[in-house]
Design an enzyme around this catalytic site. Structure first.
Site, PDB file in Angstrom:
ATOM      1  N   GLY A  17     -10.865   4.584  -0.941  1.00 38.58           N
ATOM      2  CA  GLY A  17     -11.812   5.508  -0.323  1.00 38.58           C
ATOM      3  C   GLY A  17     -13.219   4.955  -0.194  1.00 38.58           C
ATOM      4  CG  ASP A  73      -6.484  -4.821   1.288  1.00 35.30           C
ATOM      5  OD1 ASP A  73      -7.221  -4.169   0.514  1.00 35.30           O
ATOM      6  OD2 ASP A  73      -5.999  -4.328   2.325  1.00 35.30           O
ATOM      7  CB  CYS A  87      -7.836 -24.490   8.572  1.00 33.49           C
ATOM      8  SG  CYS A  87      -8.674 -24.207  10.136  1.00 33.49           S
ATOM      9  CB  CYS A 142     -11.692 -26.719  11.103  1.00 28.95           C
ATOM     10  SG  CYS A 142     -12.232 -25.007  11.242  1.00 28.95           S
ATOM     11  CD  GLN A 171      -9.194   7.911  -2.871  1.00 23.45           C
ATOM     12  OE1 GLN A 171     -10.303   8.063  -2.347  1.00 23.45           O
ATOM     13  NE2 GLN A 171      -8.302   7.046  -2.389  1.00 23.45           N
ATOM     14  CG  ASP A 216      -4.537   7.069  -2.346  1.00 24.91           C
ATOM     15  OD1 ASP A 216      -3.559   6.864  -1.587  1.00 24.91           O
ATOM     16  OD2 ASP A 216      -5.652   6.565  -2.163  1.00 24.91           O
ATOM     17  CG  ASP A 273      -1.942   0.952   1.289  1.00 24.27           C
ATOM     18  OD1 ASP A 273      -2.028   1.746   0.350  1.00 24.27           O
ATOM     19  OD2 ASP A 273      -2.728   0.941   2.261  1.00 24.27           O
ATOM     20  CB  SER A 274       0.722   4.489  -1.658  1.00 26.43           C
ATOM     21  OG  SER A 274      -0.471   5.010  -1.115  1.00 26.43           O
ATOM     22  N   GLY A 275       0.716   3.965   1.613  1.00 27.08           N
ATOM     23  CA  GLY A 275       0.850   4.664   2.881  1.00 27.08           C
ATOM     24  C   GLY A 275      -0.047   5.889   2.972  1.00 27.08           C
ATOM     25  N   GLY A 276      -0.653   6.263   1.854  1.00 24.34           N
ATOM     26  CA  GLY A 276      -1.543   7.432   1.849  1.00 24.34           C
ATOM     27  C   GLY A 276      -2.653   7.285   2.880  1.00 24.34           C
ATOM     28  CG  PHE A 277      -6.160   4.191   4.470  1.00 26.80           C
ATOM     29  CD1 PHE A 277      -7.409   4.691   4.155  1.00 26.80           C
ATOM     30  CD2 PHE A 277      -6.025   3.412   5.609  1.00 26.80           C
ATOM     31  CE1 PHE A 277      -8.517   4.427   4.953  1.00 26.80           C
ATOM     32  CE2 PHE A 277      -7.122   3.139   6.423  1.00 26.80           C
ATOM     33  CZ  PHE A 277      -8.369   3.646   6.087  1.00 26.80           C
ATOM     34  CB  CYS A 335     -12.967 -25.010   7.625  1.00 29.30           C
ATOM     35  SG  CYS A 335     -11.317 -24.281   7.507  1.00 29.30           S
ATOM     36  CG  HIS A 386     -11.312 -20.913  10.830  1.00 22.62           C
ATOM     37  ND1 HIS A 386     -11.770 -21.949  10.041  1.00 22.62           N
ATOM     38  CD2 HIS A 386     -12.287 -19.954  10.788  1.00 22.62           C
ATOM     39  CE1 HIS A 386     -12.965 -21.636   9.563  1.00 22.62           C
ATOM     40  NE2 HIS A 386     -13.294 -20.438  10.002  1.00 22.62           N
TER      41      HIS A 386
HETATM   42 ZN   LIG Z   1     -10.901 -23.853   9.721  1.00 23.79          ZN
END
Ligand SMILES: [Zn+2]
Length: 372
Positions: free
Chosen positions: A212, A262, A302, A305, A185, A144, A90-94, A300, A331
């Site tokens: 945004g 993300d 994983c 689980c 934006q 941004d 991420d650019s870091g703007g946020f 699941c 999980h």
């Molecule tokens: Zn799981």
């Protein structure tokens, strides 16, 4: 280099492959967040085993600590953190707008005070590209201006203009081979969103993010903005909806032609005791799980689980054992990768619409009101 091919099967949903320096990513994809160079509580091997092909790290945090030059000297972020698959930064703007004490924003850049020690810094488009190149990011984001929600039209309009200006400068500053994404934006103003999308599309960048959004606006507004933007973005470039993490939102956005997601939800909620399951959200601390021998999510595969009961997981949270947050994070990260895998299979088979209707009716019918 990044190559992207999309298949359309009925809806706007697309299947793609992004070929990046550290590997190939199947889309639609969900990127776990490793803000400070670590997906909290998990080892990179566990993140990879969960199926993640790419993670998101944060420029603002890594620039402040330990510093991009230190990471570069250590061989780049991948090597430094022991993750040999692609990384998007991420650019870091946020973070500059949300976390740091922002002192001044001009066309030159954003001046801010570090949230760590109060030291003063300035992010310019050129510096943000330089930092991400030093980190060795597979995908770098343009700087941004990301206003909060809600925001007045004049502020949103100025942010759109500045975001375009900065994208142009980021593009000029990048080294050949840097996969630089622009960020659309425009807050919740349809015409500003469209203006931003058109202006950035003209820069012919290798990919585009929609920033945004998912800041607390109603879902219908989010979806409306995403739809207005996706139809204006090039069809042969990946599209990334930043910060969308609820399964409902991911499915709606895939339907509108978004490829990448993300969010901190799987990891943050895992640490606080909320699990995402195929039957909705589960608040594991709830006393109803105290004697429940069943798995967190029977659907699941994983480690959590396969190995533990809800009763044991609840016990870990009640007594404050570090293993609890780790097992729930493990999980949740797997749940989102599994979800994306199912989405890709459904698109491939031309059944995305019926699959998503079925998933959502099951997911919404029995989840606990767990909050965030
Ligand atoms: Zn799981």
């Amino acid at each position: 280099m990044l190559t992207f091919t999309a298949d359309r099967t009925g809806s706007q949903a697309r299947l793609g492959k992004m070929k990046l320096p550290h590997g190939t990513v199947s889309t639609p994809c969900f990127m776990p967040v490793g803000t400070q160079g670590s997906v909290k509580t998990l080892t990179p091997a566990e993140v990879a085993e969960a199926g993640a092909e790419v993670i998101v790290c944060n420029t603002y945090h890594l620039y402040l600590r330990p510093g991009h030059k230190r990471i570069q000297a250590a061989g780049g972020l991948s090597k430094f953190m022991g993750w040999n698959r692609p990384i998007l930064t991420d650019s870091g703007g946020f973070q500059v707008y949300s976390l740091a004490a922002l002192t001044r924003v001009t066309d030159e850049g954003a001046e801010f005070q570090s949230h760590v020690d109060g030291s003063r810094h300035m992010f310019t488009p050129e510096l943000v590209v330089e930092i991400q190149e030093a980190l060795g990011s597979d995908i770098a984001m343009c700087l941004d201006e990301c206003p909060p929600y809600p925001v007045s039209r004049p502020v949103a309009e100025a942010a759109v203009a500045r975001t375009s200006l900065w994208a142009d400068r980021c593009r000029a500053a990048r080294q050949p081979g840097t996969n630089l994404f622009g960020i659309v934006q425009g807050a919740t103003y349809p015409d500003l969103r469209e203006r931003s999308a058109r202006s950035l599309a003209a820069l012919d960048l290798p990919g585009y993010a929609i920033g945004g959004l998912c800041l607390g606006e109603p879902s219908e507004v989010t979806y409306d903005m995403v739809e207005r933007v996706t139809v204006l973005l090039p069809t042969d470039k990946p599209r990334y909806l930043m910060g969308a993490g609820y399964p409902e939102d991911i499915i709606a956005a895939v339907r509108l032609g978004v490829d990448m997601f993300d969010c901190v939800l799987p990891t943050r909620n895992g640490r606080t005791g909320t699990a995402f399951t195929s039957a909705g959200r589960v608040a594991i601390r709830n006393s109803r799980h105290a004697d429940d021998p069943s798995a967190l999510d029977p659907a699941c595969d994983c480690y959590t689980c396969r190995s533990f009961s809800r009763a044991y997981l609840r016990h870990l949270f009640v007594v404050g054992e570090a293993l609890g947050p780790k097992l729930l994070t493990l999980h949740n990260v797997r749940f989102f990768q599994h979800l994306m895998q199912d989405i890709r299979t459904a698109i491939e088979q031309g059944e995305f619409k019926s699959w998503s209707n079925e998933f959502l009716s099951r997911y919404r019918s029995s989840g606990e009101p767990a909050g965030q």
